[in-house]
Scaffold this active site. Structure first.
Site, PDB file in Angstrom:
ATOM      1  CG  HIS A 198      -1.808 -11.244   0.130  1.00  0.00           C
ATOM      2  ND1 HIS A 198      -1.003 -10.732  -0.864  1.00  0.00           N
ATOM      3  CD2 HIS A 198      -2.870 -10.408   0.203  1.00  0.00           C
ATOM      4  CE1 HIS A 198      -1.555  -9.634  -1.360  1.00  0.00           C
ATOM      5  NE2 HIS A 198      -2.698  -9.416  -0.737  1.00  0.00           N
TER       6      HIS A 198
ATOM      7  CG  HIS B  84     -10.131  -7.259  -3.306  1.00  0.00           C
ATOM      8  ND1 HIS B  84     -10.735  -6.043  -3.116  1.00  0.00           N
ATOM      9  CD2 HIS B  84      -8.927  -7.182  -2.667  1.00  0.00           C
ATOM     10  CE1 HIS B  84      -9.926  -5.269  -2.406  1.00  0.00           C
ATOM     11  NE2 HIS B  84      -8.815  -5.931  -2.133  1.00  0.00           N
TER      12      HIS B  84
ATOM     13  CG  HIS C 283      -2.039  -0.884   1.254  1.00  0.00           C
ATOM     14  ND1 HIS C 283      -2.671  -1.258   2.417  1.00  0.00           N
ATOM     15  CD2 HIS C 283      -2.677  -1.534   0.254  1.00  0.00           C
ATOM     16  CE1 HIS C 283      -3.645  -2.095   2.133  1.00  0.00           C
ATOM     17  NE2 HIS C 283      -3.673  -2.290   0.826  1.00  0.00           N
TER      18      HIS C 283
ATOM     19  CG  HIS D 194      -9.283  -5.220   2.821  1.00  0.00           C
ATOM     20  ND1 HIS D 194      -8.567  -4.060   2.794  1.00  0.00           N
ATOM     21  CD2 HIS D 194      -8.954  -5.883   1.713  1.00  0.00           C
ATOM     22  CE1 HIS D 194      -7.788  -4.047   1.718  1.00  0.00           C
ATOM     23  NE2 HIS D 194      -8.010  -5.157   1.051  1.00  0.00           N
TER      24      HIS D 194
ATOM     25  CG  ASP E 127      -2.984  -6.638  -3.725  1.00  0.00           C
ATOM     26  OD1 ASP E 127      -3.943  -5.890  -3.998  1.00  0.00           O
ATOM     27  OD2 ASP E 127      -2.942  -7.306  -2.667  1.00  0.00           O
TER      28      ASP E 127
ATOM     29  CG  ASP F  94      -6.911  -8.915   0.304  1.00  0.00           C
ATOM     30  OD1 ASP F  94      -5.813  -9.333  -0.078  1.00  0.00           O
ATOM     31  OD2 ASP F  94      -7.446  -7.891  -0.146  1.00  0.00           O
TER      32      ASP F  94
END
Ligand code: FEO
Length: 398
Positions: free
Chosen positions: A225, A79, A23, A145, A83, A164
Site C-alpha cells: 500500500h 498475504h 476493513h 500483520h 486487498d 503490508d
C-alpha cells in the site's frame, strides 16, 4: 500507468482515490489507498501479490501492457487478505499452470479463501527461487500483520517486498516516497502503524532486528500500500523500530462523551491542569471524532484520560468502543486517569478505572467523579487532577 522500479521490475497495481474506509468501516482512509502489485520479467515471469477484486479488470489491462497474463510462471502471494489476493482467481484462470508461492500459514488461508486446487508451493524463511538471472528469497513475517504474512526479497536488485509492513493508505499521483508531500507521507505511515501494527509491536521489533542482522543491502522497500521507499529506504525501518518501542511522549489525549455538558466542563478543566503541568493535550469528544485519528493520537501520547457520564450504571455507549480499542491495540507505557459526572449513581469512573487497569496501564488516583454539574471547587479538583497526571508523566520522562 505501469512504473519501472528497476530493469524489468514494474509496479502494476491500482490507485484507489475513492476509498474512505478499509476493513469494512474499521479504518478511515482520508487519503484513499493503493493496492500494489509488482511484475518481474526474467526467464520466469513473476507477479508479486495482486489487487482487491473490484479492480481486477483494470489490473489485468495494466499487466497486458507488459505481458500476456497467460505467461505468468509464478505468483508470490505474500498475504491472503483480499486487498492483495482478490484478483488471484482471475490471474489463475488466465495462467492455470502458474505456481503460487505462499508461506506455511498461507496454506491455511489461501485455500480457505478460494477453495481452488492451485499449484501451491510453500516457502519458508531462507528459501529461494531462481527466476533466471535473479533470485527471490523469502522471509516469513508472522503477525506483520497476519500469521500468513511474508516478505519477498529480490536479491540481485536488493528490493524488499514486505506486503503490508511499511505501507500507507495513501493514494498519490506518483509512486515513490521522494515524489510526495513528506508531512502527508509521515502522517499516513504513522496512522497505518498505530491502527494496524501496534498490537504486534514486539514482533515488529524482532523482525527488524532479524532483517538488520541478515546484513543484506536494501535499495528499495516496495510495500503493498502507498508509496515505494527508494530515497533512504531504511528511514521507514528506523521509524518502525522507534514506533514499536512505544516510548511515551510529553503529550496527553483526553477522550470523553457527555450528556448535559458536565463531563465536557470537567474535560476542559483537566486539560487546563495538564497544560499548567507543561503537557499539551488533544481533547476528543468521541461521538464527533474519527476513531482512527483518535487512535493515532493515543499512540503518540504519554497520557490518556477518559471521561464519561454515568448511564444505566455504566459508561455511555459511545465510550465503550474506545475502551475496547485501548485494550485490543495493546498500547503500552501510558499514564491514565478517569473522570465523569453523574446524577443518581456514579459507576462510570470506577468502571473506566477498572478497565484501564485491566489494560495494564498505570492509573492515577481514583479518578474524579462529580455529582450533577461541577461547581467551581469541582473544576479546581479537575485541574489538580490534570496537574497530577502531568507530574506523573513528567516523572516518567525524566
Ligand atoms: Fe492485510 Fe493490505 O491487507
Amino acid at each position: 500507468m505501469v512504473v519501472e522500479l528497476a530493469k524489468n521490475v514494474y509496479w502494476v497495481g491500482v490507485v484507489d482515490w475513492a476509498l474512505d474506509h478499509f476493513h469494512g468501516h474499521e479504518l478511515s482512509t482520508h487519503r484513499g489507498s493503493t493496492y500494489n502489485s509488482y511484475l518481474i520479467k526474467d526467464e520466469k515471469t513473476v507477479l508479486i501479490d495482486t489487487v482487491w477484486d473490484p479492480f481486477t479488470d483494470e489490473f489485468v489491462e495494466r499487466l497486458k501492457e507488459l505481458v500476456d497474463p497467460a505467461d505468468i510462471d509464478i505468483v508470490v502471494a505474500n498475504h491472503s487478505e483480499v486487498d492483495h489476493s482478490g484478483a488471484l482467481p482471475e490471474i489463475m484462470r488466465l495462467a492455470p499452470n502458474a505456481t503460487v508461492a505462499v508461506s506455511p500459514k498461507g496454506m491455511d488461508s489461501f485455500p480457505g479463501h478460494y477453495h481452488k486446487d492451485w499449484n501451491f508451493k510453500v516457502v519458508k524463511t531462507g528459501d529461494s527461487i531462481n527466476i533466471g538471472s535473479r533470485n527471490l528469497v523469502f522471509i516469513e513475517a508472522p503477525m506483520l500483520h497476519w500469521p500468513d504474512s511474508m516478505f519477498t526479497y529480490l536479491k540481485e536488485d536488493a528490493i524488499l517486498f514486505p506486503n503490508d509492513a511499511f505501507g500507507q493508505h495513501f493514494a498519490t499521483t506518483y509512486r515513490f516516497n521522494d515524489q510526495v508531500d513528506q508531512k502527508e507521507l509521515y502522517e499516513e505511515a504513522l496512522k497505518y502503524y498505530a491502527n494496524i501494527l501496534t498490537p504486534y509491536s514486539p514482533m515488529v521489533s524482532k523482525k527488524i532486528d532479524e532483517i538488520i542482522a541478515m546484513g543484506v543491502p536494501v535499495n528499495m522497500i516496495a510495500p503493498s500500500h502507498g508509496v515505494i521507499w527508494r530515497d533512504n529506504p531504511m528511514q521507514i525501518v528506523e521509524l518502525y523500530k522507534e514506533w514499536a518501542s512505544q516510548k511515551p511522549s510529553k503529550k496527553a489525549v483526553i477522550l470523553y462523551d457527555t450528556m448535559w455538558n458536565a463531563t465536557r466542563k470537567m474535560a476542559d478543566a483537566i486539560n487546563g491542569g495538564l497544560g499548567e503541568g507543561g503537557v499539551s493535550s488533544r481533547v476528543f469528544h468521541i461521538p464527533t471524532s474519527d476513531r482512527n485519528d483518535v487512535i493515532t493520537e493515543i499512540f503518540k501520547a504519554g497520557a490518556v484520560v477518559v471521561g464519561s457520564s454515568t448511564i444505566n450504571n455504566g459508561v455511555l455507549p459511545t465510550i465503550a468502543p474506545i475502551l475496547e480499542d485501548l485494550k485490543g491495540l495493546k498500547f503500552r507505557n501510558k499514564v491514565t486517569g478517569a473522570f465523569g459526572s453523574y446524577g443518581w449513581s456514579g459507576e462510570s469512573v470506577p468502571k473506566i478505572k477498572k478497565h484501564l487497569e485491566s489494560c495494564g496501564f498505570d492509573v492515577v488516583g481514583e479518578g474524579v467523579s462529580v455529582k450533577w454539574q461541577p461547581a467551581a471547587e469541582d473544576l479546581d479538583t479537575c485541574r489538580a487532577f490534570g496537574r497530577q497526571i502531568a507530574d506523573e508523566l513528567s516523572n516518567r520522562l525524566s
